[in-house]
Design an enzyme around this catalytic site. Structure first.
Site, mmCIF file in Angstrom:
data_model
loop_
_atom_site.group_PDB
_atom_site.id
_atom_site.type_symbol
_atom_site.label_atom_id
_atom_site.label_comp_id
_atom_site.label_asym_id
_atom_site.label_seq_id
_atom_site.Cartn_x
_atom_site.Cartn_y
_atom_site.Cartn_z
ATOM 1 N N GLU A 1 6.752 -10.580 1.982
ATOM 2 C CA GLU A 1 8.029 -10.581 2.708
ATOM 3 C C GLU A 1 8.455 -9.160 3.066
ATOM 4 O O GLU A 1 9.387 -8.967 3.835
ATOM 5 C CB GLU A 1 9.115 -11.250 1.846
ATOM 6 C CG GLU A 1 8.926 -12.748 1.750
ATOM 7 C CD GLU A 1 10.032 -13.437 0.966
ATOM 8 O OE1 GLU A 1 10.859 -12.736 0.356
ATOM 9 O OE2 GLU A 1 10.045 -14.681 0.965
ATOM 10 N N ALA B 1 -5.494 1.080 0.326
ATOM 11 C CA ALA B 1 -4.579 1.938 -0.444
ATOM 12 C C ALA B 1 -3.690 1.016 -1.290
ATOM 13 O O ALA B 1 -2.460 1.043 -1.217
ATOM 14 C CB ALA B 1 -3.748 2.840 0.458
ATOM 15 N N ARG C 1 2.226 3.817 2.688
ATOM 16 C CA ARG C 1 2.740 5.031 3.339
ATOM 17 C C ARG C 1 3.604 5.882 2.385
ATOM 18 O O ARG C 1 3.838 7.049 2.667
ATOM 19 C CB ARG C 1 3.570 4.662 4.568
ATOM 20 C CG ARG C 1 2.735 4.133 5.721
ATOM 21 C CD ARG C 1 3.589 3.940 6.971
ATOM 22 N NE ARG C 1 2.801 3.515 8.115
ATOM 23 C CZ ARG C 1 2.517 2.248 8.411
ATOM 24 N NH1 ARG C 1 2.943 1.280 7.627
ATOM 25 N NH2 ARG C 1 1.795 1.951 9.476
ATOM 26 N N HIS D 1 0.394 -5.297 -3.289
ATOM 27 C CA HIS D 1 -0.844 -5.994 -2.905
ATOM 28 C C HIS D 1 -1.366 -6.814 -4.092
ATOM 29 O O HIS D 1 -1.793 -7.953 -3.941
ATOM 30 C CB HIS D 1 -1.936 -4.994 -2.517
ATOM 31 C CG HIS D 1 -1.643 -4.186 -1.293
ATOM 32 N ND1 HIS D 1 -1.485 -2.819 -1.331
ATOM 33 C CD2 HIS D 1 -1.509 -4.542 0.002
ATOM 34 C CE1 HIS D 1 -1.264 -2.369 -0.107
ATOM 35 N NE2 HIS D 1 -1.265 -3.391 0.724
ATOM 36 N N ASP E 1 6.974 -7.372 4.998
ATOM 37 C CA ASP E 1 6.817 -7.404 6.456
ATOM 38 C C ASP E 1 7.256 -8.792 6.922
ATOM 39 O O ASP E 1 6.433 -9.611 7.342
ATOM 40 C CB ASP E 1 5.352 -7.139 6.819
ATOM 41 C CG ASP E 1 4.872 -5.812 6.257
ATOM 42 O OD1 ASP E 1 5.159 -4.786 6.872
ATOM 43 O OD2 ASP E 1 4.251 -5.794 5.177
ATOM 44 N N GLN F 1 -3.423 -2.450 15.809
ATOM 45 C CA GLN F 1 -2.002 -2.692 15.526
ATOM 46 C C GLN F 1 -1.197 -1.405 15.400
ATOM 47 O O GLN F 1 0.001 -1.436 15.146
ATOM 48 C CB GLN F 1 -1.816 -3.564 14.289
ATOM 49 C CG GLN F 1 -2.117 -2.878 12.972
ATOM 50 C CD GLN F 1 -2.111 -3.880 11.837
ATOM 51 O OE1 GLN F 1 -2.966 -4.757 11.748
ATOM 52 N NE2 GLN F 1 -1.121 -3.777 10.950
ATOM 53 N N HIS G 1 -1.560 -1.113 -3.860
ATOM 54 C CA HIS G 1 -0.524 -0.848 -4.854
ATOM 55 C C HIS G 1 -0.130 -2.176 -5.505
ATOM 56 O O HIS G 1 -0.694 -3.234 -5.170
ATOM 57 C CB HIS G 1 0.680 -0.147 -4.213
ATOM 58 C CG HIS G 1 1.180 -0.824 -2.969
ATOM 59 N ND1 HIS G 1 1.756 -2.072 -2.981
ATOM 60 C CD2 HIS G 1 1.169 -0.438 -1.667
ATOM 61 C CE1 HIS G 1 2.106 -2.417 -1.760
ATOM 62 N NE2 HIS G 1 1.744 -1.451 -0.922
HETATM 63 P P1 AMP Z 1 -0.721 -3.788 4.279
HETATM 64 O O1 AMP Z 1 -1.904 -3.314 3.518
HETATM 65 O O2 AMP Z 1 0.422 -2.832 4.280
HETATM 66 O O3 AMP Z 1 -1.079 -4.296 5.657
HETATM 67 O O4 AMP Z 1 -0.166 -5.056 3.497
HETATM 68 C C1 AMP Z 1 -1.000 -6.150 3.180
HETATM 69 C C2 AMP Z 1 -0.140 -7.268 2.687
HETATM 70 O O5 AMP Z 1 0.582 -6.847 1.536
HETATM 71 C C3 AMP Z 1 0.913 -7.723 3.715
HETATM 72 O O6 AMP Z 1 1.046 -9.122 3.669
HETATM 73 C C4 AMP Z 1 2.162 -7.034 3.224
HETATM 74 O O7 AMP Z 1 3.356 -7.693 3.603
HETATM 75 C C5 AMP Z 1 1.965 -7.096 1.726
HETATM 76 N N1 AMP Z 1 2.760 -6.061 1.076
HETATM 77 C C6 AMP Z 1 2.790 -4.745 1.367
HETATM 78 N N2 AMP Z 1 3.703 -4.115 0.599
HETATM 79 C C7 AMP Z 1 4.269 -5.068 -0.186
HETATM 80 C C8 AMP Z 1 5.286 -5.042 -1.187
HETATM 81 N N3 AMP Z 1 5.927 -3.927 -1.523
HETATM 82 N N4 AMP Z 1 5.604 -6.212 -1.787
HETATM 83 C C9 AMP Z 1 4.980 -7.373 -1.445
HETATM 84 N N5 AMP Z 1 4.012 -7.451 -0.505
HETATM 85 C C10 AMP Z 1 3.662 -6.315 0.117
#
Ligand code: AMP
Length: 283
Positions: free
Chosen positions: A151, A32, A190, A37, A153, A61, A34
């Site tokens: 950052e 998903a 989300r 990513h 997370d 997780q 954005h």
């Molecule tokens: P996720 O798909 O949510 O597991 O995120 C994959 C990677 O993208 C992780 O390293 C997240 O910290 C990073 N990420 C998610 N949202 C953001 C954001 N708004 N800004 C920067 N990195 C992000």
């Protein structure tokens, strides 16, 4: 090159042929996709010859089965998004759970020197065992030179740094800044589940974090936390899970400010039953 794999053995052989001549960057995601990513992918493409992106909603997780079931899955559109914007030297790995877990969908137990017990770890039992398990497995498959984490997370980023240090995994971990929507809301897969009104109102989370940053020099930790909670409670859409101020290294909730330490404010709230997290550097 633009390749898509769903089989780890084929991916491993493919990467074995290019690793000695080309640096490999790795961006693990749950899809998903954005702009947050895409910013990680961008950074990896700047630093490396080849970028591997994994797209995998990792079941181990999730501590909440509804959250796992409702997590957005849109592989075809994710692949197109990457192809249309950043197709240069890209390899996508989008496996089914069996390819990764081989019928044993379980986490390993980790000791991250206490980082795992704070904040997200305290409210999402087993979450960081799941994160450690999937990231270690992916690192052993991809064997990247550099790996990129947001950052957004921040606790996860610190835990991944601890993982590679403790398990001697030879990869350089690169932290990347938080990407935000126009109103300041941190981008997240989300966010798609929020109503348009709540999505607009959720800009207040970043406003409150910014207020804490602006007052960090003059207020005590306890005053800052009280201020944040008061501002958040003005809007009944949000239900606070935690608001913490902690030092970046150990992530332990701070009681008073100490010289030479770097602090961040961390927040988790529910809005429309969707869990949102964010953080900000305070000094
Ligand atoms: P996720 O798909 O949510 O597991 O995120 C994959 C990677 O993208 C992780 O390293 C997240 O910290 C990073 N990420 C998610 N949202 C953001 C954001 N708004 N800004 C920067 N990195 C992000």
């Amino acid at each position: 090159m633009f390749e898509v794999f769903d089989n780890k053995n084929l991916l491993i052989s493919y990467l074995d042929n290019i690793r000695s001549n080309h640096s490999i960057g790795f961006v693990p995601t749950m899809g998903a996709l954005h702009s947050g990513h895409l910013s990680l992918i961008n950074q990896s493409q700047k630093d490396n010859k080849v970028t591997v992106i994994s797209i995998f909603v990792n079941p181990t997780q999730f501590n909440n089965s509804t959250d796992l079931a409702l997590y957005p899955r849109m592989l075809d559109s994710d692949i197109n998004k990457i192809k249309n914007s950043r197709s240069e030297n890209i390899i996508i790995y989008a496996p089914e759970p069996e390819d990764i877990y081989e019928h044993n969908i379980k986490s390993k137990k980790y000791n991250f020197d206490g980082l795992e017990h704070q904040m997200e770890g305290a409210f999402r039992t087993g979450h960081f065992d799941g994160v450690g398990t999937i990231v270690e497995k992916l690192f052993r498959i991809v064997r990247p030179h550099n790996a990129y984490f947001g950052e957004k997370d921040f606790q996860q980023l610190q835990i991944i740094k601890k993982l590679v240090e403790k398990y001697h995994i030879p990869v350089n971990i690169v932290g990347c800044p938080i990407f935000r929507e126009e109103n300041g809301l941190a981008m997240s897969s989300r966010n798609e589940r929020l109503s348009p009104e709540t999505r607009t109102q959720s800009g207040i989370i970043f406003e409150i974090l910014t207020e804490l940053k602006n007052n960090f020099e003059t207020m005590t930790i306890s005053q800052l936390k009280t201020l944040a909670k008061k501002l958040l409670s003005k809007n009944s859409v949000f239900e606070l899970e935690y608001l913490e101020i902690a030092d970046e290294e150990r992530l332990k909730p701070a009681i008073r400010k100490m010289k030479h330490k770097n602090y961040r404010a961390f927040v988790a709230v529910f809005a429309d039953s969707v869990r949102l997290i964010d953080n900000i550097k305070l000094n």
